[in-house]
Design an enzyme around this catalytic site. Structure first.
Site, PDB file in Angstrom:
ATOM      1  N   GLU A  79      31.016 -19.393  -0.994  1.00  0.00           N
ATOM      2  CA  GLU A  79      32.365 -20.485  -1.914  1.00  0.00           C
ATOM      3  C   GLU A  79      33.005 -19.464  -2.161  1.00  0.00           C
ATOM      4  OE1 GLU A  79      29.422 -21.462  -2.187  1.00  0.00           O
ATOM      5  OE2 GLU A  79      29.713 -23.963  -0.421  1.00  0.00           O
ATOM      6  N   PHE A  82      23.261 -37.007  -5.578  1.00  0.00           N
ATOM      7  CA  PHE A  82      22.395 -36.014  -4.844  1.00  0.00           C
ATOM      8  C   PHE A  82      23.830 -34.823  -4.733  1.00  0.00           C
ATOM      9  CE2 PHE A  82      22.174 -33.180  -1.307  1.00  0.00           C
ATOM     10  CZ  PHE A  82      20.923 -32.111  -1.192  1.00  0.00           C
ATOM     11  N   GLN A  83      24.144 -33.855  -4.839  1.00  0.00           N
ATOM     12  CA  GLN A  83      24.877 -32.624  -4.537  1.00  0.00           C
ATOM     13  C   GLN A  83      26.332 -33.957  -5.277  1.00  0.00           C
ATOM     14  OE1 GLN A  83      24.976 -31.208  -1.035  1.00  0.00           O
ATOM     15  NE2 GLN A  83      23.764 -29.674  -1.217  1.00  0.00           N
ATOM     16  N   LYS A 133      33.492 -38.746  -0.564  1.00  0.00           N
ATOM     17  CA  LYS A 133      33.253 -38.969   1.580  1.00  0.00           C
ATOM     18  C   LYS A 133      33.345 -40.491   2.086  1.00  0.00           C
ATOM     19  CE  LYS A 133      29.644 -38.070   4.516  1.00  0.00           C
ATOM     20  NZ  LYS A 133      27.891 -37.429   4.573  1.00  0.00           N
ATOM     21  N   MET A 143      32.412   1.583 -15.948  1.00  0.00           N
ATOM     22  CA  MET A 143      32.872   0.892 -17.133  1.00  0.00           C
ATOM     23  C   MET A 143      32.245   0.284 -18.155  1.00  0.00           C
ATOM     24  SD  MET A 143      36.374   1.180 -18.375  1.00  0.00           S
ATOM     25  CE  MET A 143      37.578   1.073 -17.242  1.00  0.00           C
TER      26      MET A 143
HETATM   27  C1  LIG Z   1      31.519 -10.842 -13.096  1.00  0.00           C
HETATM   28  C2  LIG Z   1      31.909 -10.127 -13.430  1.00  0.00           C
HETATM   29  N1  LIG Z   1      30.870  -9.545 -14.539  1.00  0.00           N
HETATM   30  C3  LIG Z   1      30.972  -9.071 -15.422  1.00  0.00           C
HETATM   31  C4  LIG Z   1      31.986  -7.844 -15.176  1.00  0.00           C
HETATM   32  C5  LIG Z   1      32.106  -6.805 -16.380  1.00  0.00           C
HETATM   33  N2  LIG Z   1      32.294  -5.575 -16.313  1.00  0.00           N
HETATM   34  C6  LIG Z   1      33.639  -5.344 -16.553  1.00  0.00           C
HETATM   35  S1  LIG Z   1      33.652  -3.603 -15.273  1.00  0.00           S
HETATM   36  C7  LIG Z   1      32.327  -3.628 -14.564  1.00  0.00           C
HETATM   37  C8  LIG Z   1      31.134  -2.623 -14.705  1.00  0.00           C
HETATM   38  C9  LIG Z   1      31.718  -2.455 -13.254  1.00  0.00           C
HETATM   39  O1  LIG Z   1      30.867  -1.970 -12.958  1.00  0.00           O
HETATM   40  P1  LIG Z   1      31.615  -1.096 -10.920  1.00  0.00           P
HETATM   41  O2  LIG Z   1      32.041  -2.157 -10.419  1.00  0.00           O
HETATM   42  O3  LIG Z   1      30.247  -0.130 -10.256  1.00  0.00           O
HETATM   43  O4  LIG Z   1      32.493  -0.499 -10.933  1.00  0.00           O
HETATM   44  P2  LIG Z   1      32.912   0.890 -12.253  1.00  0.00           P
HETATM   45  O5  LIG Z   1      33.345   0.483 -13.223  1.00  0.00           O
HETATM   46  O6  LIG Z   1      31.622   1.511 -11.703  1.00  0.00           O
HETATM   47  O7  LIG Z   1      34.401   1.895 -10.943  1.00  0.00           O
HETATM   48  C10 LIG Z   1      31.097  -4.994 -15.516  1.00  0.00           C
HETATM   49  C11 LIG Z   1      29.824  -5.299 -15.912  1.00  0.00           C
HETATM   50  C12 LIG Z   1      32.901  -8.356 -15.139  1.00  0.00           C
HETATM   51  N3  LIG Z   1      34.435  -7.860 -15.391  1.00  0.00           N
HETATM   52  N4  LIG Z   1      32.742  -9.500 -13.977  1.00  0.00           N
END
Ligand SMILES: Cc1ncc(C[n+]2csc(CCOP(=O)(O)OP(=O)(O)O)c2C)c(N)n1
Lengths: 578, 166
Positions: A69, A131-132, A181, A490
């Site tokens: 989803e 349920f659900q 429903k 990042m």
């Molecule tokens: C759902 C979610 N979980 C955690 C984060 C925290 N977060 C921000 S950037 C990042 C790293 C992203 O890594 P990647 O997808 O490999 O991209 P890159 O920075 O290497 O380009 C994280 C874990 C987020 N923004 N969203």
């Protein structure tokens, strides 16, 4: 009772709709969707929405069965961002509905029009932990523009009509309709209201003449004006008005992250993005301007760095926004204009005259030449920034580009010069990993003839990569560019800069072979590890008539610069390794 | 931090109280008291909420409240003259023999004793918050075992304040 059966010819090639017939709640819902000119539905079935899916069977709608989803709602969001039309998603009760939560919050933060339809257990079971069962209206109160729990089939047409109206007007946003429903199964003669009447809801906000005059006056008194154009330019469809206005008044334009594409990035008056990873020139413009004109921009803390007192210290701030709550929320504003940016610019254009800003523009141009975005090129090593430059050059800035969240997202915002509105789709407000790839699917479905590129990290892609199935099932030719640095880039950057190189839990070297993974889903997979390979492989990807995933193996230790560390002011900008 | 009394006219819909209360929490405001009941118009309810915050923050809160679809008007009563009342029931450790003495205490507050038991009695009082606080201080020495207060009900005086700018 004699039933008046009338038939309304559908608009834009949509099928006709019969009125007056006794139909089920599920069928009622679908007829309403036709009258709202909905063509695509993204969703996932389940017990509580079985009546709706039964009505969908053999219907006119094109339903996209995502594999999660979350994929469905991000795809609906991408569709909405790419078109300006509301995205529609259906999920079942309980786990189906809760899987929408991240996507709803994403849309709310970025003001994206969505209508989210969830099923719920029958009303006699509501409140029994059936349920659900999940109280999805309760769960989503803080992250929706509005929501409905439908108790009676006779309310359903009005609710759907209101939901579309609320989602798409004023400051757009997600609206949830929860249908138990028994309501889907109930029957009633079909009707649909002509008009929406929601007391106290203002769908369109026009600026007053005095506000427009004050706005124009402030500009005429300034010598160093700068426009900060936000996502409001895009949602209001005010890009042409902005272009005309900036040119007529000779005011340079900063595009916020959400505003990228709202003003052509290649224009001589374009200064790039401001803030944490913004351009030197954009930030200097804010630091030195005597008038900052915020147009549909919300002065987010990625721009002000939360140091709102030190933000644009020499400037009077003029702020135009459709949402009165944004005016003065984050920064104190000299002139507030409550209005749709499009109509404000239209009203202001005949009144504005050319500013005495040439000296200022020259100064900004000098800064741009002296401090462009830059990175160290390094022989055979593939740099992520170079990949984005390649994507830009190969498409001449004409593609629709979605991103996930992380370093690649910032490099895309920096190195891809967006020319057109609704061509950069990214989760700005919530920063949702997993958004980029499904959003590209939605955008490509809306624009089958355009090149749609999903720029994703190796981390975020793995949050929704099961949607690769959609590419082959529905022949959606998205080009996925994985900026694969084998880590959560990042996070790695912040750990390097602020946590003494203590790289806690960022290792992604054990990811799947993305080429093989794509092939397993019936999607072409390619890989590049050097600049030459990247060129060749990307050309092959673009030439391929269908979806492609390209695994760009890039240098791991690259950081995003310039950077203003959180808590610092815009003049404390680190320009980077170069 | 200043205290504010905010009147919110809302659609009488299920969930509307949750929406309003959630918004307060979401925007970092504490609700000191909340009363909800019918209004002069069928289908609409009025909520009176007291909270704290500086001028600018309250202004922002009111604008955010206006964004709720079920909110019809938002008025900051504290900006103008207004009347505010609270009802409290106070259970005091006292025997019927102390009735006269207690009556003498509560009478200047126009409070009444509404229940008398073998070892406790209940005082009913209405008034603004300060008056009720003052009475509580006086009754303290007898020992208070239970207090229930309604929170403020409030209404602008005859000069009707202009609703917040939308
Ligand atoms: C759902 C979610 N979980 C955690 C984060 C925290 N977060 C921000 S950037 C990042 C790293 C992203 O890594 P990647 O997808 O490999 O991209 P890159 O920075 O290497 O380009 C994280 C874990 C987020 N923004 N969203």
């Amino acid at each position: 009772m004699s039933v008046q059966i009338a038939e309304l010819q559908g608009k834009n090639g949509l099928p006709p709709v019969k009125f007056g017939e006794e139909v089920s709640g599920a069928e009622t819902l679908l007829r309403c969707l036709i009258l709202e000119q909905v063509e695509y539905i993204f969703g996932y079935p389940g017990g509580a929405v079985l009546p709706i899916y039964d009505s969908l069977y053999g219907s006119y709608f094109k339903h996209i069965l995502t594999r999660h989803e979350q994929g469905a709602i991000h795809a609906a969001d991408g569709y909405a961002r790419a078109t300006g039309k509301p995205g529609v998603v259906i999920a079942t009760s309980g786990p189906g509905a809760t899987n929408l939560v991240t996507g709803i919050a994403t849309a709310q933060m970025d003001s994206v029009p969505l209508v989210c339809i969830t099923g719920n257990v029958a009303q006699n079971l509501i409140g029994t932990d059936a349920f659900q069962e999940a109280n999805i209206t309760g769960i989503t109160i803080p992250i929706t523009k509005h929501s409905y729990f439908v108790r009676d089939i006779r309310d359903l047409p009005r609710v759907v009509k209101e939901a579309f109206h609320i989602a798409t007007t004023g400051r757009p946003g997600p609206v949830l309709i929860d249908i138990p429903k028994d309501v889907s199964n109930a029957v009633a003669p079909f009707t649909y209201p002509d008009q929406v009447e929601i007391r106290a809801y203002k769908s369109a906000v026009e600026p007053t003449d005095e506000e427009v005059q004050a706005f124009v006056q402030a500009i005429s008194e300034s010598k160093r004006p700068v426009i900060m154009a936000g996502g409001g330019i895009i949602s209001a469809g005010a890009d042409q008005e902005l272009l005309a206005f900036a040119e007529a008044a000779r005011i340079p334009v900063i595009n916020t992250f959400m505003g990228l594409g709202g003003f052509p990035g290649v224009h001589e008056l374009a200064l790039g993005m401001p803030g944490m990873h913004g351009s030197y020139t954009a930030n200097q413009a804010l630091l030195n301007a005597d008038c900052v004109i915020g147009l549909g921009a919300r002065f987010d803390d990625r721009i002000t760095m939360g140091r709102t007192k030190e933000f644009a210290p020499k400037a009077r701030i003029v702020h135009v926004d459709i949402d009165p709550a944004e005016l003065g929320k984050n920064v104190s504003t000299a002139i507030k204009v409550t209005g749709d940016v499009k109509s404000t610019l239209k009203k202001a254009l005949p009144l504005v005259s050319r500013c005495d800003s040439e000296e200022w523009i020259d100064q900004l141009k000098k800064w741009q030449e002296e401090f462009p975005y830059s990175y160290k090129k390094d022989g055979d090593v593939l740099k992520p920034q170079a990949v984005i430059e390649l994507l830009y050059q190969s498409t001449n800035g004409e593609a629709i580009v979605t991103t996930d969240v992380g370093q690649h997202q910032m490099w895309t915002a920096q190195y891809y010069k967006f020319k057109h509105t609704r061509s950069f789709l990214s989760s700005g407000g919530l920063g949702t990993m997993g958004f980029g790839f499904p959003a590209a699917i939605g955008a490509q479905i809306a624009h089958p003839d355009r090149t749609v590129i999903a720029v994703v990290g190796d981390g975020g892609f793995q949050m929704t990569n099961q949607e690769l199935a959609i590419l082959s099932q529905y022949k959606v030719p998205v080009k996925v560019a994985i900026i694969n640095n084998q880590c959560l880039g990042m996070v790695r950057q912040w750990q390097e800069l602020f946590y003494d190189n203590r790289y806690s839990q960022i290792d992604l070297t054990c990811s799947p072979d993305f080429v093989k993974l794509s092939e397993a889903y019936g999607v072409k997979g390619l890989r590049a590890s050097t600049p030459e390979e990247a060129k060749a492989v990307w050309a092959e990807a673009l030439a391929h008539d269908g979806p492609v995933v390209v695994d760009f193996r890039v240098a791991q230790e690259e950081n995003v610069y310039p950077m203003v560390a959180a808590g610092n002011t815009l003049d404390q900008m680190v320009l980077g390794d170069e | 931090m200043q205290r504010h009394t905010i009147a919110i006219l809302v659609n009488d819909q299920p969930g509307v109280l949750t929406r309003v209360a959630t918004l307060f929490g979401q925007r970092g405001f504490n609700i000191d008291s909340i009363t909800v009941g019918g209004s002069e118009e069928p289908g609409l309810s009025r909520m009176i909420i007291t909270t704290g915050g500086d001028e600018q923050k309250i202004d922002q809160l009111m604008k955010q409240l206006y964004k709720l679809i079920d909110v019809i008007t938002v008025t900051n009563l504290s900006e103008n003259a207004y009347v505010s009342r609270e009802l409290a029931l106070i259970k005091v450790n006292a025997s019927p023999s102390q009735l006269a003495e207690l009556n003498a205490i509560v009478e200047p507050f126009r409070a009444t004793i509404v229940d008398v038991g073998p070892a406790s009695l209940i005082v009913q009082v209405t008034g603004d918050t300060e008056k009720i606080d003052a009475l509580l201080v006086l009754l303290e020495s007898y020992g208070i075992t239970e207090v229930t207060r309604t929170g403020s009900m409030a209404m602008a005086r005859s000069v009707v304040p202009v609703p917040a700018n939308v």
